[in-house]
Design an enzyme around this catalytic site. Structure first.
Site, PDB file in Angstrom:
ATOM      1  N   HIS A  58       1.310  -0.941  -0.121  1.00 51.09           N
ATOM      2  CA  HIS A  58      -0.248   0.234  -0.224  1.00 51.09           C
ATOM      3  C   HIS A  58       1.008   0.902  -0.199  1.00 51.09           C
ATOM      4  CE1 HIS A  58      -2.920  -2.893   1.152  1.00 51.09           C
ATOM      5  NE2 HIS A  58      -4.311  -2.050   0.727  1.00 51.09           N
ATOM      6  N   ARG A 113      -6.501  -4.335   8.039  1.00 51.48           N
ATOM      7  CA  ARG A 113      -5.449  -2.535   8.992  1.00 51.48           C
ATOM      8  C   ARG A 113      -4.757  -1.570   8.219  1.00 51.48           C
ATOM      9  NH1 ARG A 113      -7.448  -2.295  13.922  1.00 51.48           N
ATOM     10  NH2 ARG A 113      -7.769  -4.514  15.373  1.00 51.48           N
ATOM     11  N   ARG A 151      -9.384   5.979  -3.061  1.00 49.46           N
ATOM     12  CA  ARG A 151      -8.873   5.340  -2.231  1.00 49.46           C
ATOM     13  C   ARG A 151      -9.013   6.100  -1.181  1.00 49.46           C
ATOM     14  NH1 ARG A 151      -7.094  -0.505  -3.859  1.00 49.46           N
ATOM     15  NH2 ARG A 151      -7.101  -0.135  -6.054  1.00 49.46           N
ATOM     16  N   GLU A 183     -15.439  -5.039   3.636  1.00 50.96           N
ATOM     17  CA  GLU A 183     -14.912  -4.253   3.641  1.00 50.96           C
ATOM     18  C   GLU A 183     -16.219  -2.713   3.623  1.00 50.96           C
ATOM     19  OE1 GLU A 183     -12.172  -2.733   0.847  1.00 50.96           O
ATOM     20  OE2 GLU A 183     -13.276  -5.121  -0.243  1.00 50.96           O
ATOM     21  N   ASP A 232     -11.185   0.994   3.583  1.00 51.92           N
ATOM     22  CA  ASP A 232     -13.116   1.309   3.102  1.00 51.92           C
ATOM     23  C   ASP A 232     -14.611   2.318   4.150  1.00 51.92           C
ATOM     24  OD1 ASP A 232     -12.858   1.347   0.359  1.00 51.92           O
ATOM     25  OD2 ASP A 232     -11.314  -0.213   0.458  1.00 51.92           O
ATOM     26  N   ARG A 255      -4.623 -11.013  -4.227  1.00 53.89           N
ATOM     27  CA  ARG A 255      -6.121 -10.716  -4.263  1.00 53.89           C
ATOM     28  C   ARG A 255      -7.120  -9.506  -6.096  1.00 53.89           C
ATOM     29  NH1 ARG A 255      -7.992  -4.459  -0.734  1.00 53.89           N
ATOM     30  NH2 ARG A 255      -5.973  -4.359  -2.204  1.00 53.89           N
TER      31      ARG A 255
END
Length: 1048
Positions: free
Chosen positions: A154, A750, A883, A671, A712, A550
């Site tokens: 990320h 997280r 995002r 989410e 999210d 994913r």
């Protein structure tokens, strides 16, 4: 604050911390006097004094004077030209980074000096035994614990890797400076080294000029393993074992490891078109290559260490068998030397194996294994990727072109696929030519190496361990060459008996050596470097980091649409849920592939099918879980099971044998608030299906994994509502699995910041619902938190201990549930009021989106080049498809940190006005979940700054939207008021004064960067093509991230 800052605040000695800050600040000041001149440094000092004075006035409650000083500061900054502003931003940013290094170093120092560390294995094991847990129960709980930390790419790590390494070197020098035996001359040399490092940092470009590729991100993850986790794991496991032996009488079994690691780097394709099937394959093979490379280094050191002759009969026989086999091979080689087919045999055995006995001292073999984690000097082993020692075979420029494999060109765009040319598309002549070039190069290197090394004894039977380990080394090198061939797109025809496929195969000779040493009275040798290597094999296996895949659920539906339309069955996505399930189960029970080989599909669908093919090709030996983002129905899970089964059937048919490994675990990720509320029902529906339940029991040991997303859900409904919905969803999922006798592992997605579910690890785990942590846990560690928590071995050991002890406590002493139903009802009321205000502001107010773009640097964040994926899932401008990371990141830059608190004040105010103040205080005192939620919000309020946020609004926001900003600032003050009512504190962070002091110590450098950022944004929005201004803005973003200790 972030997790690590909070931990540092608990474990810091401020006197020594301030001494180091003064030292580093003084050296930076000296460097800057030389680099930019004393005249400019006088300006920097004036700016610092103004900022410090304003902070002091505000702390003393003299608001008017503070405001005047801040206006004077802003005025002086606005008069600076661009070059001066850029230099000032860099200076403040580097000072904040140096403070961060000092904080981390003092955390390490505190751990080293304390005889008793809270939350350590020794501390928690003792608490449990003293609390009535039997030694046997404690021992079994630790041995059965399964925690997996998943490193993700990320985009929240803002520092370039080059600067991260330089920061680590400064940390090592600070560590060396603590030595009491350091003489005057040594200390002067150390100061010179620090000056060199700081000068090097100043002269290095802080900004990434190009976006990283997914392979770059994966390499960063592998570097964390090599530089830190590889060293930390044996020390962490020794701590666990020693504490276990102390409190139960039995050490941790040698091959038992409570913690393992996974990765999303190169596997997370949700909204990232740059992660392709070829990228995933490359990253997985590269991870395997790196694992073998690390094992080769360890075995090389180990066989030098185990020079003794005494061994048991098993090792003696094994060594004799190896010698006899080598003797037979040597005889064949002598015969082949006179044979006309010598060249063919040379190509077949293209690289001579390393000699069984070490001929030279391997790196660090002279040091005991215990020095690896505590080494005073800086250690940075070079990451030798495949291709650094031989020429590329299928690159332009011929065999003489230098290359470091894999290069970015392999995966920088989807059209470049030459590195993955299958043998099926090469003629036999082309293959032979490639293999010949590869082999000749290897033979040349091996022959040259022999000239440099002394000759090997004819009969080296006097060192049985060296013979066995030499054979291990030989197989490891053949395994490594196999991965090199596959990475180069060449077929590997090696005999499976000549290389390692599984960790058990590598573990077997190592355990035999371990048992032999113990049986001969040399247990002290067995429990050193050899035991460490065995524990590494148990932890990292043959892949270092198992890769999760994913993908978003809609992409699977599109794929099935293409298949059902091709088969004239209609459009899958238009069917009712029951029809979808009926179709999927029917096909899952079948024994033929569903997808015809002749099907032609659009590129997006082909990419999904190719990904499943790579998963089938490499199997569960390389991959961990298949995570479905935005999962909302049982059919979302069954669709992946079907596509997975279909690809394995098709590939198995082509190969004429079953696919390697087993099927991947399929993990739904819930989410949004809506999906979280339905999570338990979806799991019940799945487990009610006979085929699925039997599949879970048979193929996954009766274990269902479910992932919950914090980012999210927080962006969807606000932090407070998200926290409550996550709590209830976990309760419901646990109850659903319990109804069907299925074990559950919850996977927590997280983020690093509190707005995305971040916070102290221990606090987070201890506040989970009772029964949700039953010895198993998966959790992501993202972006800057990976470096912060695991960048140094000593820090990593501490973090791993905290994971172990927190999960153990949550398993054996589960957190208390709400004391009474009234508390749950009160939470619902607070959540509803909080969510309503949050959504009314963010999604219903037509002015909010424009206000967000004006008041924050959100639009400019994309120029940071900190991640390979786009900032939006879809090309729309609304908040919905933005995002969560840039959403949090932008508000953190302005010190408003809005996503972490918006709505909380409204919810608490509503409850207090209805007379529930005492109930809220009781909930805070007695309910760990509620206390954790309030404490984290209070932590956010401690670093928010209304005056700074107001300055952004006054300069950047249109006058028509200034009122919205004023309303939001009023809401922030109200939130602080009611949070303090509940916690009983007079001011934020009253119960963590060390953390508050750390935050305050950064403000004289942090506040000027904020004001400078406002001025640069003002200028840039009038001249948005000015690249120099843009660079200056990006440097202010870096500096604020360093001061706030997190990004998004």
């Amino acid at each position: 604050m972030t997790d690590t800052t909070d931990d540092i605040a608990e474990e810091i000695s401020f006197q020594s911390f301030e001494d180091d800050c003064r030292l580093l600040g003084s050296l930076l000041n000296d460097v800057l006097h030389r680099e930019v001149g004393p005249r400019f440094m006088d300006k920097v000092e004036r700016i610092r004094i103004l900022a410090q004075s304003a902070c002091n006035m505000r702390t003393a409650g003299i608001e008017d004077t503070a405001e005047l000083l801040e206006k004077q500061l802003a005025s002086e900054l606005s008069k600076m030209d661009l070059e001066e502003g850029l230099t000032l931003a860099r200076a403040c940013s580097h000072y904040l980074n140096l403070m961060g290094i000092a904080e981390t170093h003092h955390r390490v120092r505190k751990q080293r000096n304390l005889s008793h560390m809270s939350k350590s294995c020794d501390d928690i094991f003792n608490q449990l035994v003293q609390g009535g847990v039997s030694p046997d129960d404690l021992y079994n709980a630790v041995c059965k614990q399964e925690v997996e930390i998943v490193l993700t790419a990320h985009p929240t790590q803002i520092n370039r890797r080059t600067l991260q390494y330089k920061h680590i070197r400064i940390a090592h020098l600070l560590d060396y400076n603590d030595r009491p035996d350091l003489g005057h001359e040594d200390r002067e040399m150390l100061i010179e080294d620090l000056v060199r490092e700081i000068t090097s940092i100043w002269q290095t470009d802080e900004l990434r000029r190009h976006k990283p590729t997914p392979v770059d991100e994966a390499r960063a993850g592998l570097n964390i393993v090599e530089q830190s986790l590889w060293k930390a794991i044996p020390h962490y496991l020794r701590r666990v074992s020693n504490a276990l032996k102390k409190h139960t009488g039995r050490p941790l079994p040698l091959t038992c490891t409570p913690i393992r690691f996974g990765s999303w780097m190169g596997g997370d394709r949700d909204g990232n078109p740059n992660v392709t099937a070829n990228v995933t394959r490359d990253v997985s093979l590269l991870s395997r290559w790196m694992a073998i490379d690390l094992y080769i280094r360890e075995v090389d050191s180990l066989r030098f260490e185990l020079s003794m002759n005494q061994c048991n009969d098993t090792i003696s026989r094994l060594a004799q068998e190896i010698l006899e086999k080598e003797s037979d091979i040597s005889s064949e080689d002598r015969h082949d030397a006179w044979s006309p087919s010598v060249q063919r045999n040379q190509l077949k055995n293209h690289a001579s194996c390393a000699p069984n006995l070490p001929m030279q001292l391997p790196a660090r073999a002279d040091l005991p294994s215990c020095t690896e984690c505590q080494a005073r000097e800086s250690q940075y082993p070079r990451l030798d990727l495949p291709g650094t020692d031989y020429m590329p075979l299928n690159r332009q420029g011929g065999p003489g072109s230098p290359s470091k494999f894999p290069t970015n060109e392999i995966v920088s765009n989807n059209s470049q696929t030459t590195a993955h040319t299958s043998s099926a598309f090469l003629s036999s002549a082309q293959l032979l030519a490639k293999r010949k070039l590869f082999a000749e190069n290897k033979i040349g290197r091996a022959s040259f190496q022999k000239l440099l090394e002394p000759s090997q004894p004819l009969r080296p039977g006097i060192a049985p361990y060296r013979i066995v380990l030499g054979n291990v080394m030989e197989k490891l090198k053949k395994t490594q060459r196999r991965w090199e061939l596959l990475l180069e797109g060449l077929p590997s025809e090696a005999d499976p008996s000549e290389y390692y496929e599984s960790p058990d195969q590598l573990m077997e000779p190592l355990v035999l050596c371990y048992e032999s040493l113990h049986s001969c009275g040399s247990g002290v040798l067995a429990d050193g470097r050899l035991a460490d290597l065995i524990r590494r094999v148990a932890t990292f296996g043959m892949v270092l980091l198992k890769l999760d895949l994913r993908q978003e659920s809609g992409r699977h539906a599109e794929t099935l649409d293409a298949i059902t339309r091709y088969l004239d069955m209609g459009t899958y996505s238009e069917w009712e849920e029951e029809k979808k399930i009926e179709f999927l189960i029917r096909e899952l029970k079948g024994k033929r592939p569903l997808v015809p080989p002749s099907i032609e599909v659009v590129p997006d669908v082909k990419e999904v099918l190719d990904t499943f093919r790579v998963a089938a090709e490499l199997g569960s030996d390389s991959f961990g879980a298949y995570v479905i983002s935005m999962a909302s129905h049982a059919s979302d899970v069954l669709a992946v099971e079907l596509l997975q089964k279909d690809s394995r059937l098709a590939l198995g048919g082509e190969l004429g044998r079953p696919c390697p490994g087993g099927t991947l675990r399929v993990v739904p990720l819930f989410e949004t608030v809506k999906d979280l509320r339905e999570a338990g029902s979806v799991i019940r529906k799945l487990l009610s299906i006979d085929w699925y339940r039997e599949h879970i029991i048979k193929n996954h040991n009766g274990h269902q994994e479910v992932m919950v997303g914090y980012s999210d859900s927080g962006k969807d409904a606000g932090r407070f509502t998200a926290a409550w919905e996550l709590y209830k969803a976990q309760e419901d999922v646990v109850a659903a699995c319990k109804e069907y006798g299925i074990k559950v592992t919850l996977f927590h997605g997280r983020g690093g910041s509190i707005g995305r579910g971040g916070g102290p690890t221990y606090l987070a785990i201890q506040s989970q619902p009772p029964g949700s942590v039953m010895g198993t846990l998966r959790s992501t560690e993202q972006g800057e938190m990976v470096q912060a928590k695991f960048g140094l071995p000593q820090i990593a050991v501490r973090q791993l201990e905290i994971y172990t002890t927190a999960v153990l406590l949550a398993t054996m002493r589960p957190p208390l549930p709400p004391r009474e139903e009234k508390w749950r009802n009160l939470m619902e009321e607070i959540s509803n009021a909080s969510c309503q205000l949050y959504r009314n502001t963010v999604y219903e107010n037509p002015e909010f989106l424009t206000y967000f773009h004006e008041a924050t640097p959100q639009a400019e964040l994309g120029f940071l080049n900190i991640g390979s994926r786009p900032t939006r899932r879809k090309s729309t401008v609304g908040i919905g498809h933005l995002r969560a990371i840039p959403w949090i990141f932008a508000w953190t830059q302005t010190r408003f940190v809005l996503p972490a608190w918006l709505g909380v004040g409204a919810g608490l105010k509503s409850a207090c006005e209805k007379g529930h103040s005492e109930d809220l205080r009781a909930m805070y005192q007695e309910w760990p979940f509620f206390q954790s939620t309030i404490d984290l919000i209070e932590m956010v309020l401690g670093k928010a700054d209304i005056s700074i946020a107001k300055h952004y609004d006054e300069v950047l926001v249109a006058e028509s939207r200034q009122e919205l900003g004023a309303q939001l600032r009023k809401e922030l003050m109200e939130t602080e008021k009611y949070v303090l009512v509940v916690s009983g504190h007079e001011k934020p962070l009253e119960n963590n004064r060390s953390l508050r002091k750390l935050i305050e110590s950064r403000l004289p450098y942090l506040n000027p960067i904020h004001m400078l950022q406002v001025e640069i944004l003002r200028r840039l929005r009038c001249d948005n093509e000015n690249h120099k201004l843009r660079d200056a803005l990006l440097i202010t973003i870096n500096g604020i991230a360093a001061g706030m200790k997190n990004t998004g």
